[in-house]
Enzyme design. Structure first.
Site, PDB file in Angstrom:
ATOM      1  N   THR A  97       0.825  -1.212   0.000  1.00 42.01           N
ATOM      2  CA  THR A  97       0.000   0.000   0.000  1.00 42.01           C
ATOM      3  C   THR A  97       0.859   1.262   0.000  1.00 42.01           C
ATOM      4  OG1 THR A  97      -1.502   1.282   1.414  1.00 42.01           O
ATOM      5  CG2 THR A  97      -0.114  -0.312   2.526  1.00 42.01           C
ATOM      6  N   ASP A  98       0.278   2.339  -0.500  1.00 38.31           N
ATOM      7  CA  ASP A  98       0.989   3.630  -0.468  1.00 38.31           C
ATOM      8  C   ASP A  98       1.130   4.152   0.964  1.00 38.31           C
ATOM      9  OD1 ASP A  98      -1.659   4.329   0.016  1.00 38.31           O
ATOM     10  OD2 ASP A  98      -1.770   5.860  -1.546  1.00 38.31           O
ATOM     11  N   GLU A  99       0.377   3.569   1.897  1.00 35.81           N
ATOM     12  CA  GLU A  99       0.436   4.073   3.278  1.00 35.81           C
ATOM     13  C   GLU A  99       1.795   3.841   3.927  1.00 35.81           C
ATOM     14  OE1 GLU A  99      -2.864   3.490   5.861  1.00 35.81           O
ATOM     15  OE2 GLU A  99      -4.297   3.598   4.223  1.00 35.81           O
ATOM     16  N   TYR A 105      -1.336  -0.508  11.126  1.00 33.26           N
ATOM     17  CA  TYR A 105      -1.606  -1.145   9.827  1.00 33.26           C
ATOM     18  C   TYR A 105      -0.456  -0.889   8.856  1.00 33.26           C
ATOM     19  CZ  TYR A 105      -3.242  -1.442   5.005  1.00 33.26           C
ATOM     20  OH  TYR A 105      -3.326  -1.715   3.654  1.00 33.26           O
ATOM     21  N   SER A 106      -0.118   0.388   8.663  1.00 36.94           N
ATOM     22  CA  SER A 106       0.908   0.688   7.656  1.00 36.94           C
ATOM     23  C   SER A 106       2.271   0.158   8.101  1.00 36.94           C
ATOM     24  CB  SER A 106       0.952   2.175   7.334  1.00 36.94           C
ATOM     25  OG  SER A 106       1.119   2.955   8.483  1.00 36.94           O
ATOM     26  N   ALA A 107       2.521   0.160   9.405  1.00 44.24           N
ATOM     27  CA  ALA A 107       3.799  -0.370   9.896  1.00 44.24           C
ATOM     28  C   ALA A 107       3.897  -1.864   9.606  1.00 44.24           C
ATOM     29  CB  ALA A 107       3.936  -0.101  11.390  1.00 44.24           C
ATOM     30  N   LYS A 112       2.434  -3.455   7.180  1.00 43.40           N
ATOM     31  CA  LYS A 112       2.605  -3.646   5.736  1.00 43.40           C
ATOM     32  C   LYS A 112       4.047  -3.323   5.319  1.00 43.40           C
ATOM     33  CE  LYS A 112      -0.229  -4.495   3.070  1.00 43.40           C
ATOM     34  NZ  LYS A 112      -0.745  -5.832   2.588  1.00 43.40           N
ATOM     35  N   ASN A 168      -5.651   4.296  -2.631  1.00 42.82           N
ATOM     36  CA  ASN A 168      -6.979   3.840  -2.186  1.00 42.82           C
ATOM     37  C   ASN A 168      -7.795   3.271  -3.341  1.00 42.82           C
ATOM     38  OD1 ASN A 168      -6.111   5.811  -0.098  1.00 42.82           O
ATOM     39  ND2 ASN A 168      -8.109   5.302   0.765  1.00 42.82           N
ATOM     40  N   LYS A 192     -15.210   0.687   5.097  1.00 35.92           N
ATOM     41  CA  LYS A 192     -14.335   1.617   4.393  1.00 35.92           C
ATOM     42  C   LYS A 192     -15.107   2.849   3.927  1.00 35.92           C
ATOM     43  CE  LYS A 192     -10.719  -1.028   4.879  1.00 35.92           C
ATOM     44  NZ  LYS A 192     -10.836  -2.357   4.401  1.00 35.92           N
ATOM     45  N   TYR A 210     -14.277  12.459   9.259  1.00 32.98           N
ATOM     46  CA  TYR A 210     -13.262  12.662  10.295  1.00 32.98           C
ATOM     47  C   TYR A 210     -12.617  14.043  10.176  1.00 32.98           C
ATOM     48  CZ  TYR A 210     -13.199   7.494  10.787  1.00 32.98           C
ATOM     49  OH  TYR A 210     -13.515   6.180  10.980  1.00 32.98           O
ATOM     50  N   ASN A 242     -11.695  14.338   1.144  1.00 33.45           N
ATOM     51  CA  ASN A 242     -12.777  13.463   1.617  1.00 33.45           C
ATOM     52  C   ASN A 242     -14.142  14.138   1.524  1.00 33.45           C
ATOM     53  OD1 ASN A 242     -10.936  11.473   2.213  1.00 33.45           O
ATOM     54  ND2 ASN A 242     -10.804  11.951   4.395  1.00 33.45           N
ATOM     55  N   GLY A 269      -3.559  10.040  14.480  1.00 31.19           N
ATOM     56  CA  GLY A 269      -2.440   9.919  13.516  1.00 31.19           C
ATOM     57  C   GLY A 269      -2.883  10.014  12.065  1.00 31.19           C
TER      58      GLY A 269
END
Ligand code: NAD
Ligand code: TDX
Length: 339
Positions: free
Chosen positions: A125-127, A153-155, A157, A182, A192, A210, A252, A278
């Site tokens: 992922t790009d995250e 999550y990103s960590a 991945k 995304n 999602k 958010y 968003n 975060g």
């Protein structure tokens, strides 16, 4: 040829299976999926009885099962979609993310080492690059952007990506990695952003945005992602990372307003709620490498893709109706109640 698709009962994996069976008649697809809350056999209903498709319920962390399946099926390609994929859930419960996303990848890589495969592909992922500031629209993620993760999550991945690269270098495993922006499209789990907004709008319930709603995401229609993975498998260079994205950045709040307009629902349904911890500000992919090297270009514009996606959710109420009436209710209450 046999290909093994892990996580194929989820959103992108199922779309990939439909895509592959359609484009590669004669190939056999084996799907390994644990059927977590995010995976469902109802998503795979249309292919379950095909002779060129096999579904195996199981965990990619289960060494014995994974090795047994590799020995039995001898897959030429292994494409790993299986993961815990929702950032918000990783904030409330990180452990399962480390297990499935990191240890699961390790188990698959060991099976590749033991049995040998033509190609292992890691769907990342790009995250993993963290985020970009809103006031620098000139900046994009390239494959050389340093890893800078924000969520468990990103960590998880990013850690899995590093492990894949280590297996290429140390053991000569023929692996590639894609880092996509995304995705949206049919069969995306209701937690999602896009499906959540669509379903809440259809139910005349508040749409929880958010923070200030100005966070930017780079949206890609799921089939364009599937085509990118296909190209990487066929023509990508071993050991390489390919970023995948279509230069389709949206704030968003603007996506929410577009959905409401398309569904003929009022903007008074919008509710600004407490921000995600975060919360990454902006994602934006530079897809130059995959475009130049492999000739990939996104084929679906956002207006069309979003239109088809809304149509799919309108036509498939039983699919998401079953989900949102079950244990998802508890999740929703926990995540959004009193937020
Ligand atoms: P999803 O949550 O819809 O589906 C994940 C699937 O994996 C489910 O069917 C689930 O049952 C299965 N699974 C989870 N843990 C497993 C385990 N331990 N063993 C076997 N199966 C397991 O996710 P998605 O949105 O389809 O994402 C698929 C992949 O693409 C993930 O690796 C994700 O990180 C990556 N990705 C997603 C996006 C996006 O926008 N959705 C973008 C870029 C990359
Ligand atoms: O209720 C919501 N309200 C809201 O404002 C939800 C669920 C999300 N959001 C915001 C948060 C993000 O800025 O919308 C944006 C998109 O949120 P998600 O759908 O949760 O996606 P994101 O966090 O961007 O991560 C997604 O893209 C990269 C996927 O879930 C990951 O699996 C993928 O790796």
């Amino acid at each position: 040829m046999t290909i093994l698709v892990t996580g194929g009962a989820g959103f992108i994996g199922s779309n990939f299976i439909f895509y592959w069976l359609d484009k590669h008649p004669g190939d056999r697809v084996v799907c390994l999926d644990k059927l977590t809350y995010a995976g469902s056999l109802s998503t795979l209903k249309s292919v379950m009885d095909r002779p060129d498709f096999r579904f195996v319920k199981g965990d990619i962390c289960d060494k014995g099962l994974v090795l047994g399946l590799f020995r039995e099926e001898r897959p030429e390609y292994v494409i790993n979609f299986a993961a815990e994929s929702h950032v918000d859930r990783s904030i409330t419960g990180p452990e399962v993310f480390l297990q499935s996303n990191y240890i699961g990848t390790a188990v698959l890589l060991e099976a590749c080492r033991e049995c040998g495969v033509g190609r292992y592909h890691q769907v990342s992922t790009d995250e993993v690059y963290g985020d970009l500031p809103l006031d620098r629209p000139d900046l994009f993620f390239t494959e050389d952007t340093p890893l800078h993760t924000s969520s468990p999550y990103s960590a998880s991945k990013a850690a899995a990506d590093l492990l894949v690269q280590s297996y290429v270098r140390t053991y000569g495993i023929s692996a590639t990695i894609s880092r996509c922006s995304n995705n949206y499209g049919p069969c995306q789990f209701p937690e999602k952003f896009i499906p959540l907004m669509v379903i809440n709008a259809l139910n005349d319930e508040p749409l929880p945005v958010y923070g200030d709603g100005l966070n930017v995401r780079d949206w890609l229609f799921v089939e364009d992602h599937c085509r990118a993975i296909e190209l990487i498998l066929q023509k990508g260079r071993i050991g390489e990372i390919y970023n995948v994205g279509g230069h389709n950045e949206w704030r968003n709040i603007d996506v929410v307003k577009l959905i409401l307009a398309k569904l003929g629902k009022p903007e008074s349904l919008i509710r600004y709620v407490e921000d995600r911890k975060g919360h990454d500000r902006r994602y934006a992919i530079d897809p130059g490498k995959i475009c130049d090297e492999l000739g990939w270009l996104p084929e679906t514009g956002f207006e069309d893709g979003l239109g088809w996606t809304l149509r799919w959710y309108l036509d498939n109420r039983p699919w998401w109706g079953d989900i949102v009436s079950g244990e998802y209710r508890e999740y929703y209450e926990m995540m959004y109640g009193g937020r």
